[in-house]
Motif scaffolding. Structure first.
Motif, PDB file in Angstrom:
ATOM      1  N   SER A 191      -7.795  -3.256  -1.418  1.00 17.09           N
ATOM      2  CA  SER A 191      -6.875  -2.356  -1.844  1.00 17.09           C
ATOM      3  C   SER A 191      -6.819  -1.264  -1.900  1.00 17.09           C
ATOM      4  O   SER A 191      -6.782   0.482  -1.373  1.00 17.09           O
ATOM      5  CB  SER A 191      -5.957  -2.927  -2.514  1.00 17.09           C
ATOM      6  OG  SER A 191      -4.775  -4.067  -2.208  1.00 17.09           O
ATOM      7  N   SER A 192      -7.945  -1.144  -2.656  1.00 14.84           N
ATOM      8  CA  SER A 192      -8.310   0.029  -3.387  1.00 14.84           C
ATOM      9  C   SER A 192      -9.029   0.977  -2.553  1.00 14.84           C
ATOM     10  O   SER A 192      -8.670   2.220  -2.597  1.00 14.84           O
ATOM     11  CB  SER A 192      -9.623   0.071  -5.025  1.00 14.84           C
ATOM     12  OG  SER A 192     -10.317  -0.418  -4.117  1.00 14.84           O
ATOM     13  N   GLN A 219       0.568  -1.197   0.080  1.00  9.04           N
ATOM     14  CA  GLN A 219       0.025  -0.033   0.303  1.00  9.04           C
ATOM     15  C   GLN A 219       0.928   0.905   0.032  1.00  9.04           C
ATOM     16  O   GLN A 219       1.655   1.270  -0.883  1.00  9.04           O
ATOM     17  CB  GLN A 219      -0.806  -0.256   1.481  1.00  9.04           C
ATOM     18  CG  GLN A 219      -1.867  -1.313   0.670  1.00  9.04           C
ATOM     19  CD  GLN A 219      -2.691  -1.468  -0.420  1.00  9.04           C
ATOM     20  OE1 GLN A 219      -2.861  -0.370  -0.656  1.00  9.04           O
ATOM     21  NE2 GLN A 219      -2.707  -2.168  -0.259  1.00  9.04           N
ATOM     22  N   THR A 259      -8.412  -7.147  -3.495  1.00 11.63           N
ATOM     23  CA  THR A 259      -8.907  -5.769  -5.456  1.00 11.63           C
ATOM     24  C   THR A 259      -9.020  -4.514  -4.449  1.00 11.63           C
ATOM     25  O   THR A 259      -8.729  -3.906  -4.251  1.00 11.63           O
ATOM     26  CB  THR A 259      -8.739  -6.677  -5.872  1.00 11.63           C
ATOM     27  OG1 THR A 259      -7.564  -7.196  -6.674  1.00 11.63           O
ATOM     28  CG2 THR A 259      -8.745  -5.705  -7.538  1.00 11.63           C
ATOM     29  N   SER A 260     -10.743  -5.120  -4.061  1.00  9.19           N
ATOM     30  CA  SER A 260     -11.578  -4.111  -3.448  1.00  9.19           C
ATOM     31  C   SER A 260     -11.256  -3.410  -2.524  1.00  9.19           C
ATOM     32  O   SER A 260     -11.423  -2.308  -1.959  1.00  9.19           O
ATOM     33  CB  SER A 260     -13.094  -4.496  -3.370  1.00  9.19           C
ATOM     34  OG  SER A 260     -12.682  -5.346  -2.560  1.00  9.19           O
ATOM     35  N   GLN A 276      -6.843   2.499  -0.645  1.00  7.91           N
ATOM     36  CA  GLN A 276      -6.258   4.390  -0.930  1.00  7.91           C
ATOM     37  C   GLN A 276      -6.759   5.153  -1.262  1.00  7.91           C
ATOM     38  O   GLN A 276      -6.841   6.583  -0.362  1.00  7.91           O
ATOM     39  CB  GLN A 276      -5.854   3.953  -2.459  1.00  7.91           C
ATOM     40  CG  GLN A 276      -4.681   2.642  -2.255  1.00  7.91           C
ATOM     41  CD  GLN A 276      -2.968   3.064  -1.759  1.00  7.91           C
ATOM     42  OE1 GLN A 276      -3.034   4.244  -2.453  1.00  7.91           O
ATOM     43  NE2 GLN A 276      -2.271   1.997  -1.189  1.00  7.91           N
ATOM     44  N   THR A 277      -8.050   5.334  -1.862  1.00  7.49           N
ATOM     45  CA  THR A 277      -9.426   6.122  -1.388  1.00  7.49           C
ATOM     46  C   THR A 277     -10.649   4.895  -1.560  1.00  7.49           C
ATOM     47  O   THR A 277     -11.147   5.123  -2.147  1.00  7.49           O
ATOM     48  CB  THR A 277      -9.489   6.256  -2.613  1.00  7.49           C
ATOM     49  OG1 THR A 277      -9.861   5.269  -4.299  1.00  7.49           O
ATOM     50  CG2 THR A 277      -8.486   7.650  -3.296  1.00  7.49           C
TER      51      THR A 277
END
Length: 194
Positions: free
Chosen positions: A137-138, A49, A134-135, A141-142
């Motif tokens: 991790s995103s 991250q 994936t979801s 981030q935001t």
């Protein structure tokens, strides 16, 4: 022969009751661990991250499964990122203030708690996110609303039910409906508590 059947039936009923009671309790023990004791896969996910600063690692033991938790702050918000013992991402939890829950959801939660308990006090509230790596991790981030992960609310409450006061963990879905209520089993200590 009837005595054997009656005895067998009694034992089966007792085991069923014991299993149901066991499923309704929650025991959790957390203790701090060093980063070199955490699975490499979990460390790699955190490092992949961005640099979040200080991360405290904990090992969590409970009735269901053991896990590692990385606790950190992102934008002054407390996060807990949970991994299984192999380092696979399980979920992300964010500590919340009750005022940050949308009104319709909060009203549903309050209604559910009033139905289940004579009196209650919220000790801790967390919003829990689970889904694909994936979801999640995103999301780190935001953080933004999306359908790609499951949102739940996890509350630790001090509740009074049938003249008995206990600590409970209550899990709600994203609409504020109760999924699970567990009595928290406190660990025995050698110290006197006043």
């Amino acid at each position: 022969m009837k005595l054997v059947k009656l005895t067998f039936l009694t034992i089966c009923i007792c085991l069923l009751c014991y299993t149901q009671a066991f499923a309704q309790t929650k025991f959790e023990r957390e203790y701090r661990v060093k980063p070199n004791e955490v699975p490499a896969k979990a460390i790699a996910f955190i490092n992949w991250q961005t640099s979040y600063g200080k991360i405290r690692w904990y090992y969590e033991e409970n009735f269901e499964a053991n896990a590692y938790e990385g606790k950190l702050k992102i934008n002054k918000q407390k996060y807990s990122i949970e991994f299984d013992t192999l380092g696979n991402l399980q979920d992300i939890e964010i500590e919340l203030n009750v005022k940050r829950i949308d009104s319709p959801i909060l009203n549903e939660i309050k209604q559910s708690l009033s139905e289940k308990f004579d009196r209650h006090k919220i000790i801790r509230l967390q919003q829990q996110f689970s889904g694909s790596i994936t979801s999640l991790s995103s999301f780190l981030q935001t953080p933004s609303p999306t359908d790609s992960y499951v949102v739940r609310y996890e509350m630790t409450i001090k509740g009074k039910k049938n003249c008995s006061r206990e600590l409970y963990e209550v899990t709600f879905n994203s609409a504020g409906e109760v999924i699970n209520v567990s009595t928290i089993v406190s660990r025995n200590t050698d110290n006197l508590e006043y």
